[in-house]
Structures are given as C-alpha cells and as structure tokens.
Design an enzyme around this catalytic site. Structure first.
Site, short mmCIF file in Angstrom:
data_model
loop_
_atom_site.label_atom_id
_atom_site.label_comp_id
_atom_site.label_asym_id
_atom_site.label_seq_id
_atom_site.Cartn_x
_atom_site.Cartn_y
_atom_site.Cartn_z
CB ILE A 28 -1.86 -10.62 14.47
CG1 ILE A 28 -0.41 -10.98 14.82
CG2 ILE A 28 -1.96 -10.00 13.08
CD1 ILE A 28 -0.28 -11.80 16.09
CG ASP A 29 -2.04 -4.91 12.67
OD1 ASP A 29 -0.84 -5.16 12.48
OD2 ASP A 29 -2.80 -4.58 11.75
CG HIS A 68 -1.76 -1.28 15.14
ND1 HIS A 68 -3.11 -1.37 15.41
CD2 HIS A 68 -1.66 -1.19 13.79
CE1 HIS A 68 -3.79 -1.33 14.28
NE2 HIS A 68 -2.95 -1.22 13.29
CE1 TYR A 92 -5.56 2.00 10.46
CE2 TYR A 92 -4.47 1.72 8.35
CZ TYR A 92 -5.64 1.86 9.10
OH TYR A 92 -6.85 1.85 8.48
CE LYS A 104 0.90 -2.48 9.39
NZ LYS A 104 -0.28 -2.80 10.27
CD GLU A 143 -3.76 2.54 15.47
OE1 GLU A 143 -2.83 2.39 16.27
OE2 GLU A 143 -3.60 2.97 14.30
NE ARG A 181 -2.00 -1.79 3.51
CZ ARG A 181 -2.42 -2.01 4.75
NH1 ARG A 181 -3.65 -1.66 5.10
NH2 ARG A 181 -1.64 -2.60 5.64
#
Length: 371
Positions: free
Chosen positions: A269-270, A96, A94, A75, A118, A15
């Site tokens: 899992i993230d 996380h 993102y 990411k 998120e 991406r």
C-alpha cells in the site's frame, strides 16, 4: 553537520528518525543533533535520554526545519512539513513518491535534496534500508491477517493454524521477496497451508529449498493467480517494483471471486497497493470491506511495533547518515553509486526514473543532477 530530528506526525506513527544511541554516535563524531521535544516517546525514550546522548532538545518544529542542514525522519513528510523544507537542505527518510503526486510536487517546489531510504542500493543489489521494514511488515502481515480472520473483526471465523481434525487457514502470498519470505516463515510457523506466487523461477526454487515441502511455490501467471487467490482465506500482497507504483495484481473482478469473509492484507500500500480496491488505512481504523473481502491496508505497518522498527531501521541507516554528515551530500553520493540511487529529488529535479515517468516529470540522472 547540524542534524534535525522532528517528531513524526503521520497518523499513528510512533517511530523516530534517530535513537539516543545513534545520536550519541553522531555527537561523538563531531556533529550536532537537534531533537524535537517528545519525539522519542513512541519508543519509550524521553527528552532526558536524548540530552544524555548529547542532543539539543528543541520545542518548535519550525526551528528544527529552519536550522537543520539535514532532516532525518522515518515516514514521508506531510504537506505541512514539506512547506518548511528549503534549498540546500538534505531530507533523508522513506518517500514512496510514485503514488503521491502532491508530496512530489511539494518536494520539487521546496528545492530540497531528498534521499529515499527505499531506493538506496547496496553492492549486492539489495535494498539495505528497505529490508528491515519489509521483514517486519511481512511478519506483521500474517499476525494482522490472523486477527482479521476472527469473526468479531469481520473475518470468516477461521483459526489460522486450525486444531486437531479441523483444517487450518489457506494463506496465499503474492510475491516472494523480503516481505513474502518473512510472511511465509510466520504463516508456516502458525501451521497454515501456505502458497507463494512469484514470477521468478529462481526465487521460487530458493524458497522451496528453505521451506521444503511445507510450502507450495507456484509460478505467478493469470491462471495461477486466480486459482490460489480465490481459494485463500488470507491473501497477502507482497509485490514490489522499486521506485514505481505497485502493479494491480488483484482486480475488482478477481476480488469478487474470493470467499466472503476472507482477508486481504496489502503490504504494497505504500506504493499504491497491489489491488484495484486498495486504499490507505491507519492503525486506529485499519480495515474496510470491499466485495465481501476484509481489507487491511495500513500504510505504515511497522509503526505498530515502533521500538523494534526504530532500532532495526537505525542499524541500517546510521552508516549512511554518518557518510552524509562527514562528507556532505555530493561527495557521499558520488563515492557510493548505490547510495546515489536513493536521491529522488534534487533542487527541483526528479532523479528517480520510475517517478518521473509515472508523474510526468522530466527525468534527470542523479549523478548528473549533482554536477
């Protein structure tokens, strides 16, 4: 504002932070956009496509991070990228952070203002920048799980939809949110026997109203979890605690009771995964076996369909990117309290309570950090 778009370097991530169309919108709004050369190849977009949209193509990643006032990614930054971030710079991607102490420390040390897709909240209390990727991940989870059930992939050899006079696979989905909803839709469409486990009676009633008698909606508790997880051919972990690590719903002891050759797809899992046996995998090497159960724990599942994912993500992120570019960090976040909830790290302070509590940092309210 000068906006930088690096090429994603996480393994098997295709991406890109901005499409050419979004670049054009930002340029038409009076902003400058730098794009690292070949950043869009994963979605079939060339440097020429970005040049036509008005972007500056830059050959050096270091130059992107050095010059840009805002970095837009997909990411979480890898540690080598974190080392390039600096104070008074905005990072929008993102993150996380809860299960990732190394990234968290690196962002704190950099002084950057990092906003997590998120964690941004809309007026209706939904998560508008998480929702599109959750929807895609939920749909992919069933697709991946169906493939993993094939004998050659390590599964038990069950066709998820069965055939005449042969039962379809039994699918149990743990969590009935956006991921779970989309997984239910695809699993039922593939004619599997589907159960969803969720703690919210309101949510279960809603899912039953949408999917009718085809769906077995069950309140989640220790007993029900064991019954339906151990009976399943395919289990999809779809739990979410916003900002925090995922709860370990599936213990190793419970996993031992599952059928040999059954499949577990951990979409959580993230956020660290919802099983004691979960560990991140990649699209190149997506599975491993623990206690006789095939685990699929790819930490960037939507990266498998980068064209769809990038466009879905950009439809959601562009208005927020425009607000940051037009108004600056402080004004954009103070005028939109839901947007402000996405601020995770600001000038060395942790501004997500769940992250601070889990990783042992002092918590600063985001609106106070901006003063």
């Amino acid at each position: 504002m000068l906006i930088g778009v690096p090429k994603e370097i996480k393994t098997d991530e295709y991406r890109v932070g901005l499409t050419p169309e979004c670049v054009l919108a930002l340029v038409n709004g009076g902003h400058q956009v730098m794009v690292l050369t070949d950043a869009g190849l994963g979605i079939g977009k060339s440097d020429q496509d970005y040049l036509k949209a008005g972007a500056e193509i830059v050959a050096s990643r270091d130059e992107i991070f050095e010059r840009a006032e805002m970095i837009v990614k997909v990411k979480e930054p890898q540690l080598e990228e974190c080392a390039l971030l600096k104070k008074d710079q905005i990072l929008f991607t993102y993150l996380h952070l809860a299960p990732d102490p190394e990234q968290t420390k690196a962002l704190v040390d950099s002084g950057v203002s990092a906003i997590a897709y998120e964690s941004v909240i809309a007026e209706d209390k939904s998560y508008p920048l998480l929702t599109p990727m959750s929807a895609i991940a939920g749909r992919l989870a069933v697709q991946a799980g169906a493939s993993c059930l094939e004998k050659a992939k390590g599964g038990s050899g069950i066709l998820i939809g069965g055939v005449t006079n042969v039962e379809p696979a039994t699918v149990t989905i743990v969590g009935g949110g956006v991921v779970g909803y989309n997984a239910i839709e695809i699993a039922l469409g593939m004619q599997a026997n589907v159960t969803v486990l969720d703690k919210s009676a309101t949510r279960l009633n809603y899912l039953e109203s949408v999917f009718g008698d085809d769906l077995n909606a069950v309140p989640a508790d220790t007993e029900s979890n064991e019954v339906f997880i151990t009976a399943a051919d395919l289990v999809i972990g779809a739990v979410l605690v916003p900002g925090a690590s995922a709860p370990k719903i599936i213990s190793r002891n419970l996993l031992k009771k599952m059928k040999p050759g059954s499949v577990f797809v951990d979409v959580a899992i993230d956020q660290g995964g919802c099983s004691e046996t979960s560990r991140p995998t990649t699209h190149s090497n997506p599975t491993y076996i623990e206690e006789g159960v095939l685990h699929y724990c790819v930490s960037n599942m939507p990266g498998a369909v980068p064209l769809t994912s990038t466009y879905a993500l950009n439809q959601a992120t562009l208005p927020y990117i425009e607000d940051l570019a037009n108004q600056g960090l402080i004004q954009a976040l103070t005028e939109d309290l839901g947007f402000c909830q996405g601020l995770s790290v600001h000038q060395g302070k942790i501004t997500i309570k769940a992250v601070a509590d889990e990783l042992g940092y002092e918590y600063t309210e985001p609106n106070q950090a901006l003063i």
